[in-house]
Design a protein around this motif. Structure first.
Motif, PDB file in Angstrom:
ATOM      1  N   TYR A 356       0.842  -1.204   0.000  1.00 54.66           N
ATOM      2  CA  TYR A 356       0.000   0.000   0.000  1.00 54.66           C
ATOM      3  C   TYR A 356       0.875   1.252   0.000  1.00 54.66           C
ATOM      4  O   TYR A 356       1.818   1.379   0.772  1.00 54.66           O
ATOM      5  N   GLY A 357       0.558   2.193  -0.889  1.00 47.89           N
ATOM      6  CA  GLY A 357       1.284   3.455  -0.968  1.00 47.89           C
ATOM      7  C   GLY A 357       2.489   3.431  -1.886  1.00 47.89           C
ATOM      8  O   GLY A 357       3.171   4.452  -2.035  1.00 47.89           O
ATOM      9  N   SER A 358       2.790   2.287  -2.526  1.00 47.00           N
ATOM     10  CA  SER A 358       3.912   2.230  -3.467  1.00 47.00           C
ATOM     11  C   SER A 358       3.641   3.143  -4.662  1.00 47.00           C
ATOM     12  O   SER A 358       2.509   3.225  -5.130  1.00 47.00           O
ATOM     13  N   PRO A 359       4.663   3.828  -5.191  1.00 48.25           N
ATOM     14  CA  PRO A 359       4.435   4.723  -6.326  1.00 48.25           C
ATOM     15  C   PRO A 359       4.094   3.952  -7.595  1.00 48.25           C
ATOM     16  O   PRO A 359       4.616   2.867  -7.843  1.00 48.25           O
ATOM     17  N   ILE A 360       3.210   4.529  -8.410  1.00 46.48           N
ATOM     18  CA  ILE A 360       2.815   3.972  -9.701  1.00 46.48           C
ATOM     19  C   ILE A 360       3.401   4.879 -10.786  1.00 46.48           C
ATOM     20  O   ILE A 360       3.249   6.102 -10.731  1.00 46.48           O
ATOM     21  N   TYR A 361       4.053   4.282 -11.784  1.00 44.85           N
ATOM     22  CA  TYR A 361       4.762   5.041 -12.810  1.00 44.85           C
ATOM     23  C   TYR A 361       4.055   4.928 -14.161  1.00 44.85           C
ATOM     24  O   TYR A 361       3.425   3.909 -14.468  1.00 44.85           O
ATOM     25  N   ALA A 362       4.205   5.991 -14.956  1.00 47.07           N
ATOM     26  CA  ALA A 362       3.710   5.943 -16.333  1.00 47.07           C
ATOM     27  C   ALA A 362       4.547   4.943 -17.120  1.00 47.07           C
ATOM     28  O   ALA A 362       5.781   4.981 -17.079  1.00 47.07           O
ATOM     29  N   ALA A 363       3.885   4.033 -17.837  1.00 50.34           N
ATOM     30  CA  ALA A 363       4.605   3.001 -18.579  1.00 50.34           C
ATOM     31  C   ALA A 363       5.393   3.586 -19.738  1.00 50.34           C
ATOM     32  O   ALA A 363       6.413   3.034 -20.146  1.00 50.34           O
ATOM     33  N   THR A 364       4.940   4.714 -20.279  1.00 49.04           N
ATOM     34  CA  THR A 364       5.663   5.411 -21.341  1.00 49.04           C
ATOM     35  C   THR A 364       5.131   6.843 -21.417  1.00 49.04           C
ATOM     36  O   THR A 364       4.226   7.213 -20.662  1.00 49.04           O
ATOM     37  N   ASP A 365       5.723   7.654 -22.297  1.00 51.19           N
ATOM     38  CA  ASP A 365       5.300   9.052 -22.410  1.00 51.19           C
ATOM     39  C   ASP A 365       3.837   9.134 -22.839  1.00 51.19           C
ATOM     40  O   ASP A 365       3.358   8.313 -23.628  1.00 51.19           O
ATOM     41  N   GLY A 366       3.136  10.140 -22.332  1.00 53.11           N
ATOM     42  CA  GLY A 366       1.746  10.293 -22.729  1.00 53.11           C
ATOM     43  C   GLY A 366       1.104  11.520 -22.109  1.00 53.11           C
ATOM     44  O   GLY A 366       1.766  12.322 -21.446  1.00 53.11           O
ATOM     45  N   ILE A 367      -0.205  11.655 -22.355  1.00 53.72           N
ATOM     46  CA  ILE A 367      -0.993  12.767 -21.827  1.00 53.72           C
ATOM     47  C   ILE A 367      -2.129  12.180 -20.988  1.00 53.72           C
ATOM     48  O   ILE A 367      -2.768  11.197 -21.380  1.00 53.72           O
ATOM     49  N   VAL A 368      -2.382  12.765 -19.825  1.00 54.71           N
ATOM     50  CA  VAL A 368      -3.425  12.273 -18.929  1.00 54.71           C
ATOM     51  C   VAL A 368      -4.793  12.591 -19.550  1.00 54.71           C
ATOM     52  O   VAL A 368      -5.153  13.752 -19.738  1.00 54.71           O
ATOM     53  N   GLU A 369      -5.530  11.532 -19.877  1.00 55.87           N
ATOM     54  CA  GLU A 369      -6.860  11.689 -20.468  1.00 55.87           C
ATOM     55  C   GLU A 369      -7.952  11.691 -19.404  1.00 55.87           C
ATOM     56  O   GLU A 369      -8.966  12.367 -19.545  1.00 55.87           O
ATOM     57  N   TYR A 370      -7.742  10.923 -18.324  1.00 54.87           N
ATOM     58  CA  TYR A 370      -8.735  10.844 -17.259  1.00 54.87           C
ATOM     59  C   TYR A 370      -8.001  10.651 -15.932  1.00 54.87           C
ATOM     60  O   TYR A 370      -7.027   9.903 -15.846  1.00 54.87           O
ATOM     61  N   ALA A 371      -8.499  11.329 -14.884  1.00 58.35           N
ATOM     62  CA  ALA A 371      -7.930  11.178 -13.546  1.00 58.35           C
ATOM     63  C   ALA A 371      -9.039  11.437 -12.537  1.00 58.35           C
ATOM     64  O   ALA A 371      -9.503  12.567 -12.396  1.00 58.35           O
ATOM     65  N   GLY A 372      -9.491  10.381 -11.858  1.00 54.91           N
ATOM     66  CA  GLY A 372     -10.558  10.542 -10.875  1.00 54.91           C
ATOM     67  C   GLY A 372     -11.217   9.214 -10.563  1.00 54.91           C
ATOM     68  O   GLY A 372     -10.691   8.126 -10.873  1.00 54.91           O
ATOM     69  N   ARG A 373     -12.398   9.288  -9.940  1.00 54.55           N
ATOM     70  CA  ARG A 373     -13.143   8.090  -9.570  1.00 54.55           C
ATOM     71  C   ARG A 373     -13.779   7.481 -10.818  1.00 54.55           C
ATOM     72  O   ARG A 373     -14.322   8.201 -11.658  1.00 54.55           O
ATOM     73  N   HIS A 374     -13.720   6.125 -10.938  1.00 51.11           N
ATOM     74  CA  HIS A 374     -14.187   5.480 -12.160  1.00 51.11           C
ATOM     75  C   HIS A 374     -14.789   4.122 -11.814  1.00 51.11           C
ATOM     76  O   HIS A 374     -14.194   3.070 -12.083  1.00 51.11           O
ATOM     77  N   GLY A 375     -15.995   4.128 -11.215  1.00 49.08           N
ATOM     78  CA  GLY A 375     -16.733   2.901 -10.942  1.00 49.08           C
ATOM     79  C   GLY A 375     -15.928   1.892 -10.141  1.00 49.08           C
ATOM     80  O   GLY A 375     -15.315   2.199  -9.121  1.00 49.08           O
ATOM     81  N   GLY A 376     -15.931   0.632 -10.621  1.00 51.91           N
ATOM     82  CA  GLY A 376     -15.213  -0.437  -9.942  1.00 51.91           C
ATOM     83  C   GLY A 376     -13.711  -0.270  -9.957  1.00 51.91           C
ATOM     84  O   GLY A 376     -12.997  -0.925  -9.184  1.00 51.91           O
ATOM     85  N   HIS A 377     -13.205   0.595 -10.850  1.00 51.12           N
ATOM     86  CA  HIS A 377     -11.769   0.866 -10.882  1.00 51.12           C
ATOM     87  C   HIS A 377     -11.309   1.702  -9.692  1.00 51.12           C
ATOM     88  O   HIS A 377     -10.106   1.812  -9.450  1.00 51.12           O
ATOM     89  N   GLY A 378     -12.247   2.329  -8.975  1.00 52.16           N
ATOM     90  CA  GLY A 378     -11.861   3.218  -7.885  1.00 52.16           C
ATOM     91  C   GLY A 378     -11.144   4.437  -8.427  1.00 52.16           C
ATOM     92  O   GLY A 378     -11.527   5.000  -9.465  1.00 52.16           O
ATOM     93  N   ASN A 379     -10.115   4.860  -7.740  1.00 49.41           N
ATOM     94  CA  ASN A 379      -9.290   5.975  -8.233  1.00 49.41           C
ATOM     95  C   ASN A 379      -8.503   5.489  -9.449  1.00 49.41           C
ATOM     96  O   ASN A 379      -7.717   4.535  -9.344  1.00 49.41           O
ATOM     97  N   TYR A 380      -8.659   6.189 -10.560  1.00 48.21           N
ATOM     98  CA  TYR A 380      -8.208   5.651 -11.847  1.00 48.21           C
ATOM     99  C   TYR A 380      -7.585   6.759 -12.688  1.00 48.21           C
ATOM    100  O   TYR A 380      -8.040   7.902 -12.673  1.00 48.21           O
ATOM    101  N   VAL A 381      -6.508   6.421 -13.405  1.00 44.72           N
ATOM    102  CA  VAL A 381      -5.834   7.338 -14.316  1.00 44.72           C
ATOM    103  C   VAL A 381      -5.683   6.645 -15.662  1.00 44.72           C
ATOM    104  O   VAL A 381      -5.288   5.475 -15.734  1.00 44.72           O
ATOM    105  N   LYS A 382      -6.020   7.389 -16.732  1.00 42.44           N
ATOM    106  CA  LYS A 382      -5.867   6.856 -18.088  1.00 42.44           C
ATOM    107  C   LYS A 382      -4.945   7.794 -18.863  1.00 42.44           C
ATOM    108  O   LYS A 382      -5.129   9.006 -18.860  1.00 42.44           O
ATOM    109  N   LEU A 383      -3.916   7.202 -19.510  1.00 39.64           N
ATOM    110  CA  LEU A 383      -2.945   7.968 -20.297  1.00 39.64           C
ATOM    111  C   LEU A 383      -3.128   7.659 -21.772  1.00 39.64           C
ATOM    112  O   LEU A 383      -3.288   6.484 -22.159  1.00 39.64           O
ATOM    113  N   ARG A 384      -3.074   8.710 -22.586  1.00 35.02           N
ATOM    114  CA  ARG A 384      -3.147   8.558 -24.042  1.00 35.02           C
ATOM    115  C   ARG A 384      -1.748   8.730 -24.607  1.00 35.02           C
ATOM    116  O   ARG A 384      -1.068   9.718 -24.336  1.00 35.02           O
TER     117      ARG A 384
END
Length: 495
Positions: A356-384
């Motif tokens: 718990y609390g480990s940092p999560i890294y972007a797998a590659t360069d991108g732009i944040v398309e979504y950042a927030g609550r997302h149903g069953g995903h909970g707190n969720y970030v989507k990169l384009r």
């Protein structure tokens, strides 16, 4: 009637002898620490108690002796007495009287001011030019004029921490106004010193250029027990060695560097005619290996991106799909029985078990398309990432990215949690192509920068120029260096 018989005669000498014999037989003051509880011990205790009672009964007492009270000092007498003591000195002479007035001393109506005050200030870490002037006593009006005069040469917040400010504050007409700034001198840059002087009541600025030699600094040596210790022994700054190791680690594992290998470090280096130096970034990293391929890495700007290129003009690999979190795969892509819902359905991603609390890294360069609550995903970030490719990161405990933000590969975008439909802390990682979930293991982002044409020619010319720099002293006997457990090397500057 019978005759009365005469009283018997008692010889006093016999009586005293009997008393003396009795005293010798009976000890009235025995040691109370011995034979405790015996008749002799109780006899001694009775003697001690009797003596203490007699002492208390005969004590004279300690009643106070009445006397006339001292008269209270008035304010004038108190100040007069206080002026003869060291108290005014200890309290900063706040009594206003340093000594009693005599025929040789007369009090002043007011203390005269110094005609000018000379002081030296410094800019601290996280400080600014304006705050440093204010702390030194420069008025806000003068500080504003200074910023206007030097604004073309000194950008706000660009002066380095530790920069000295030599300040002279002049005479003021009254005590109710701040002292005017008469003189200010400081080093704006390595190649520029500045002075401000008040002439006829107006501040004027003088720029003093300083000659600077910008020849890069080259440091060479032989690796001993440790490349870091060897380079430090040759005079390389710690920050530069760390940059060198990071560049080399992109090509070979650090543990593959062996004793006897030769390192070659070239740094951006500027030396002013005043003797001040400024060590800049790492420009070139070379490693001559006794086993394996030698390395020549040059820092080069290609378009709007600065990166490290090999001598052949091949740049760093960019956009390689990397692990989004430090952990292990706990659930792969495909059909599975959902641990919460209880029925079999498609698991459209990969789960990485992590604390718990480990940092999560972007797998590659991108732009944040979504950042927030997302149903069953909970707190969720989507990169384009472009080309219809996107990645998703779910169940975060906290999000560290915002919509529209451009992120780099390896940048922290959130932290592992267990929000949404989750049985414990982990990262649910998804990969999308044109909006459809695909197996994350099926795509690898691999792009390599390659210089060609004129860019490659300019690159090789710069590489040859740097490698032609001289080094003042270096050893040609690696065996002796390795035996010494360090590096025999030196730093030098020149062409």
């Amino acid at each position: 009637m019978a005759d009365a018989s005469p009283a018997p005669f008692v010889d006093r000498r016999d009586w005293r002898a009997k008393v003396r014999d009795w005293a010798e037989d009976v000890n009235l003051v025995p040691d109370l620490g011995q034979n405790i509880g015996s008749l002799e011990w109780f006899r001694g205790l009775a003697t001690c108690t009797a003596l203490c009672a007699c002492a208390l009964a005969l004590s004279p007492g300690f009643r106070p002796i009445p006397a006339a009270p001292e008269p209270l000092l008035g304010q004038k007498q108190y100040q007069e007495m206080r002026s003869q003591m060291t108290t005014p000195l200890a309290l900063g002479a706040d009594s206003g009287r340093h000594m009693a007035p005599t025929d040789m001393v007369s009090p002043l109506a007011e203390t005269p001011e110094r005609p000018q005050i000379e002081l030296s200030a410094a800019i601290g870490d996280g400080d600014s030019f304006g705050r440093a002037l204010s702390r030194a006593g420069v008025s806000s009006n003068d500080a504003s004029q200074v910023m206007d005069l030097v604004g073309n040469d000194v950008k706000p917040g660009k002066l380095k921490a530790g920069t000295r400010l030599d300040i002279v504050l002049g005479r003021r007409p009254t005590r109710n106004v701040p002292r005017p700034l008469d003189h200010l001198a400081f080093r704006a840059r390595l190649d520029l010193a500045m002075e401000l002087n008040r002439v006829n009541g107006v501040l004027q600025v003088t720029r003093i250029p300083i000659k600077v030699d910008a020849t890069p600094l080259r440091i060479q040596g032989v690796v001993g027990d440790s490349l870091y210790r060897s380079a430090r022994a040759a005079g390389a700054p710690p920050k530069s060695i760390q940059s060198f190791l990071r560049v080399i680690a992109q090509q070979i594992p650090i543990e593959d560097i062996r004793s006897g290998d030769r390192y070659d470090i070239i740094l951006d280096y500027r030396r002013a005619e005043t003797g001040d130096v400024e060590v800049g970034d790492l420009l070139y990293a070379g490693l001559g290996r006794t086993r394996g391929k030698s390395l020549d890495m040059l820092k080069w700007t290609n378009g709007d991106r600065t990166e490290w290129f090999e001598a052949s003009g091949v740049g760093q690999r960019r956009g390689v799909l990397s692990m989004p979190v430090s952990g292990h795969v706990s659930s792969s892509y495909g059909m599975r029985r959902h641990p919460i819902l209880g029925y079999t359905r498609m698991h459209a991603g990969i789960d990485f078990a992590a604390s718990y609390g480990s940092p999560i890294y972007a797998a590659t360069d991108g732009i944040v398309e979504y950042a927030g609550r997302h149903g069953g995903h909970g707190n969720y970030v989507k990169l384009r990432h472009g080309g219809g490719i996107a990645t998703g990161y779910a169940h975060m405990s906290r999000i560290a990215a915002s919509v529209g933000q451009r992120v780099r590969r390896g940048q922290v975008i959130g932290y592992v949690g267990s929000t949404g439909l989750s049985t414990g802390p982990h990262l649910h990682y998804e990969l999308y192509r044109n909006g459809v979930n695909i197996n994350p293991n099926s795509v690898k982002f691999t792009t390599v920068a390659q210089l060609t044409g004129k860019a490659l020619a300019n690159f090789k010319a710069r590489l040859a120029q740097l490698k032609s720099l001289r080094v003042g002293l270096h050893t040609s006997e690696p065996a002796k260096v390795a035996q010494a457990g360090g590096v025999v090397g030196a730093t030098a500057k020149g062409k």
